[in-house]
Structure formats: structure tokens, C-alpha cells
Motif scaffolding. Sequence first.
Motif, mmCIF file in Angstrom:
data_model
loop_
_atom_site.group_PDB
_atom_site.id
_atom_site.type_symbol
_atom_site.label_atom_id
_atom_site.label_comp_id
_atom_site.label_asym_id
_atom_site.label_seq_id
_atom_site.Cartn_x
_atom_site.Cartn_y
_atom_site.Cartn_z
ATOM 1 N N TYR A 138 0.836 -1.204 0.000
ATOM 2 C CA TYR A 138 0.000 0.000 0.000
ATOM 3 C C TYR A 138 0.868 1.250 0.000
ATOM 4 C CZ TYR A 138 -3.745 -3.185 1.493
ATOM 5 O OH TYR A 138 -4.648 -4.214 1.578
ATOM 6 N N THR A 139 0.404 2.302 -0.698
ATOM 7 C CA THR A 139 1.169 3.557 -0.661
ATOM 8 C C THR A 139 1.144 4.156 0.745
ATOM 9 O OG1 THR A 139 -0.817 4.679 -1.462
ATOM 10 C CG2 THR A 139 0.859 4.161 -3.098
ATOM 11 N N LYS B 199 8.974 1.138 3.978
ATOM 12 C CA LYS B 199 9.158 1.147 2.510
ATOM 13 C C LYS B 199 10.639 1.255 2.137
ATOM 14 C CE LYS B 199 5.049 3.531 1.121
ATOM 15 N NZ LYS B 199 4.614 4.788 0.741
ATOM 16 N N ASP C 255 3.161 -4.852 -5.543
ATOM 17 C CA ASP C 255 3.014 -3.427 -5.830
ATOM 18 C C ASP C 255 2.154 -3.191 -7.066
ATOM 19 O OD1 ASP C 255 3.482 -0.680 -5.803
ATOM 20 O OD2 ASP C 255 5.233 -0.877 -7.118
ATOM 21 N N GLU D 5 0.162 0.620 -8.001
ATOM 22 C CA GLU D 5 -0.357 1.854 -7.402
ATOM 23 C C GLU D 5 -1.799 2.126 -7.786
ATOM 24 O OE1 GLU D 5 2.160 5.241 -7.518
ATOM 25 O OE2 GLU D 5 3.680 4.265 -6.275
ATOM 26 N N ASN E 291 -3.340 2.403 -3.795
ATOM 27 C CA ASN E 291 -3.071 3.775 -3.356
ATOM 28 C C ASN E 291 -4.107 4.196 -2.305
ATOM 29 O OD1 ASN E 291 -5.392 4.075 -4.783
ATOM 30 N ND2 ASN E 291 -4.638 5.627 -6.186
ATOM 31 N N GLY E 292 -3.994 5.431 -1.826
ATOM 32 C CA GLY E 292 -4.977 5.943 -0.862
ATOM 33 C C GLY E 292 -4.521 5.757 0.578
ATOM 34 N N GLU E 293 -5.309 6.319 1.472
ATOM 35 C CA GLU E 293 -4.961 6.330 2.907
ATOM 36 C C GLU E 293 -5.256 4.994 3.576
ATOM 37 O OE1 GLU E 293 -3.676 9.209 4.730
ATOM 38 O OE2 GLU E 293 -3.230 9.446 2.601
ATOM 39 N N LYS F 187 -9.874 -5.250 -6.739
ATOM 40 C CA LYS F 187 -8.535 -5.132 -6.144
ATOM 41 C C LYS F 187 -8.048 -6.480 -5.610
ATOM 42 C CE LYS F 187 -8.083 -1.840 -3.027
ATOM 43 N NZ LYS F 187 -8.162 -1.132 -1.728
#
Length: 478
Positions: free
Chosen positions: A45-46, A53, A89, A91, A95-97, A109
Motif C-alpha cells: 500500500y502507498t 518502505k 506493488d 499503485e 493507493n490511498g490512505e 482489487k
Amino acid sequence: MKKVLFVASECVPFMKTGGLADVVGSLPKYFDKNQFDVRVMTPKYTAIPDEYKNQMKYITHFYLELAWRKQYVGVFEMQLGGVTFYFLDNEFYFNGEKPYGEIYQDIEKFAFFDKAALSTLPLIDFRPDIIHCHDWQTGLIPVYLQDSFQQGEFYRGIRTVMTIHNLKFQGVWDLKTVMDTAGLDKYYFTSDKLEAYGDANYLKGGLVYADQITTVSETYAQEIKTPFYGEKLDGLINSKAHCLTGIVNGLDYDEYNPATDPMIEANYDARTFRKEKIRNKRALQRELGLAQDDRKFMIGIVSRLTDQKGFDLIDYVIEEICAEDTQLVVLGTGETKYENLFRHFAWKYPDRVSANIFYSNERSHKIYASCDAFLMPSLFEPCGLSQLMSLRYGTVPIVRETGGLKDTVEPYNEYENKGTGFSFSNYNAHEMLNTIRYAKDVYYNRKREWNKIIDRGMAMDFSWNNSARKYEDLYNRM
């Protein structure tokens, strides 16, 4: 040497929304390293903190065919606490919070994630004997293994375990979309496979095709065979009862240790709690602006504020709970009506009630260490970790007898001098209130007995070691 791969949508310390992440992040450390090579795979996750990371090492990347799309998959690796973690990975998906968003996006997803997880294995040169899948987000893995991955020699004979952390969440969306997204044949969308009540159901697919099913306490394993707890899958679960096991979750005893915890005012252990624990209570009363009084009976609650956790019972008798001799400290967020309920009572009784409508790990540790009792009146509770934390910190749990709460808290029996907490069986507000009053009576009028309840509670061992041995037995049986 048995090779096992945990696949899950979240994992501490990288990403956490609930108890699932604790299990996936903690349990692998406790397996016997001479017999088991247990690794973990999770999305990159971002929102994962940079400190982790920056430690990840790029291994390879490839492109995955998902139905009619081609998608990039990057593969990263890192070691932490003696365990190898793999991160996938992409994105666009990760992505997202937060790890989860709208269900229709999550459906795509996690179809991507499940297929990517299986496709990655030959590239990292790790062929697990067992893939251990967690919750609905990994429900398609056992299905894909039966389907498109059967052709490859590499995948033949890999066994699967499906763990239900909470049966309420199943990954349900309409048949046509899922058929299109997952790239699975129409053959799989019948009522004995992925179809349920007109929709497609990821968790059901995982349960149908997994070799073994586990859930996170023995009582919950029995409860989900009944219509009330079975969330419309009780028929399927009964038909798979021969391969269903309940194994209670553990607690990371290094992180939750009152003798060394840096977040609390005064450290103590099973020998010194009679003298030292009270210093935490005084400090918390000061910090929260409650009346400075050792004699008040302090009840803690750390929870999501939802119906599942029994807050409608608390709502019904809260005026009686907040009696003059009691203080109530609440930490958590959830449904607006319950957030406002506690805000109102904190306004009405500022010296007795503290409403902390947010989440703070540090404050949760202080509550476990400071309170006299901990309240968990859940409607259902697959395992529950809060009662294990409160036992560890010598804070007496008051729980409803359901799921993991029933398995881990032995009710106090004044005639046999047994028990580690207080419990009630019916989902009834006055039964809960009477149990709180009984606990209070013991606290005020039989202090020696109260301290013996704490002695027995702190002597219990709910560390991951016990759970890990049971999972090892299961893997060996497979």
C-alpha cells in the motif's frame, strides 16, 4: 521443513485496521524455525510508513492478465523479526490512505491481489506446501488453485487453509461483475460454489475449496454453525464441519507487558501490582480531569463503537453504570449515536466519565494499566484481543459469554475460589448491569478475593506460543 505462506490484506506493523493484522504480523514469529519456514505476502500500500518502505528490496516485476486487462505487478521483499515479508506493488489498486474503499473497487482489487500472489510464487523461488489465506480478501486463492493454476506442475499439491476472522465480512458483489473481473468460468458461479443468494461471494468460494478451515476461537467455531451467528453460511459451515478448527488468537507478550511498557506511568508485575498499579489510575484520573479518588471503581472500554460490541446494552443502562462510586473511561470511534452518547455523559458527569472519541495506542495502554475492570458486552466476538490485554494488565474483564470471550475469561465462582473475570450469558442490559454490580461488590467488600481474581488472570498464558503449537499440529495433519 514445511513451507507455509500467509496471504492477507493487512499485517502489522505495515497496515492495520483490525485484529486480522495482529494475527498475520505476530503469529509467524512464533513457529518452530527448525520445522517451519513461514513467510507473509501482503499488498504494498502507498500508505505503508516510509520507515518500512525504505527497507524493501525490489525483486522483480511482471504483467498479469486479469480477465481483459493487463496489470503491472511489482514484487518487493524485506525481513523483520526473523520473518520474510513479500509485498505486491500496483499503485492503481493499492493507493490511498486506507486498505479498503468502496466494495465494488475492493472486489476487483483483491481478485487482482489473489491472482498476483499465486503468479509470484515461481518468480521468488518459494513453493509453499500450504497457503494460509485470511478472510474474504484472499477467498479466491483456493478457487484459482483449482482452476487456471492446475495446469502448472509447480502448483499441483499445494494445500490451503482458510481462516475466518469475522464471518460478517464476506466480499459480496453481483455475479456478472465478479465473473468478468475474476476471469473465472461460469462453472464456478453455482450455489454449491461461489454463488450465494443471487450474488457472488468471495469468502464462500474460499470455504468451498479450502482443504482446512479455521476460525479464531473454539466457541466461535461452534457458534457459526447456527443461523444466528452463521451469517447465512451456516449450512455450508456445517457441511465442512469435519475440517473446521477453532484456535484462539494470541497476544504479543513483549508489546503488552506491564513490567516493561514504556507508555504507562508505573510498571508492575504479578508480584507488585497490589502496590504499584494504583499509581497508573491516579495518573490517568489527573490526565483526563476525573475526580482524584482511589476509591472510585474505574471501568475501561477500548473498542469500535458499534452494535456488534454491545453498545446498545450500555446505552440502555448507562445512567445506572455511571453511579457516584464509578468512573467510566471510553476510547474509540464508531457509530455517531454512540460517540454522542459518551460525549453527552462526559458533559453531564465530567468528574466520572471521560469520552475519548479517537484512537490512540498510547492511551489504550494507559487504560489497560489503570482501570479496575474492563467492559466487553459483545453481541458476537470471534476472538477479541482486548480481554487478553486486560488480563495481562491485571484489569478484571466483565464480558458476555460469546466466541473468544467465553473461551478466555473464566467466570468468578465465589464458592470454589475460581475465575479470572465476570461474565453474563444472555444479551440483556440488566443482566450486564447486575454483573457489573456484582463485580463492584467484590471490589469494595472482598478486596482479597478481588486481588486473587487478578492473580489468576495475570497467571494465564495467552501468548502466541500456545496458538502457534496448535497451527503447527494442523499443518502437520495436512
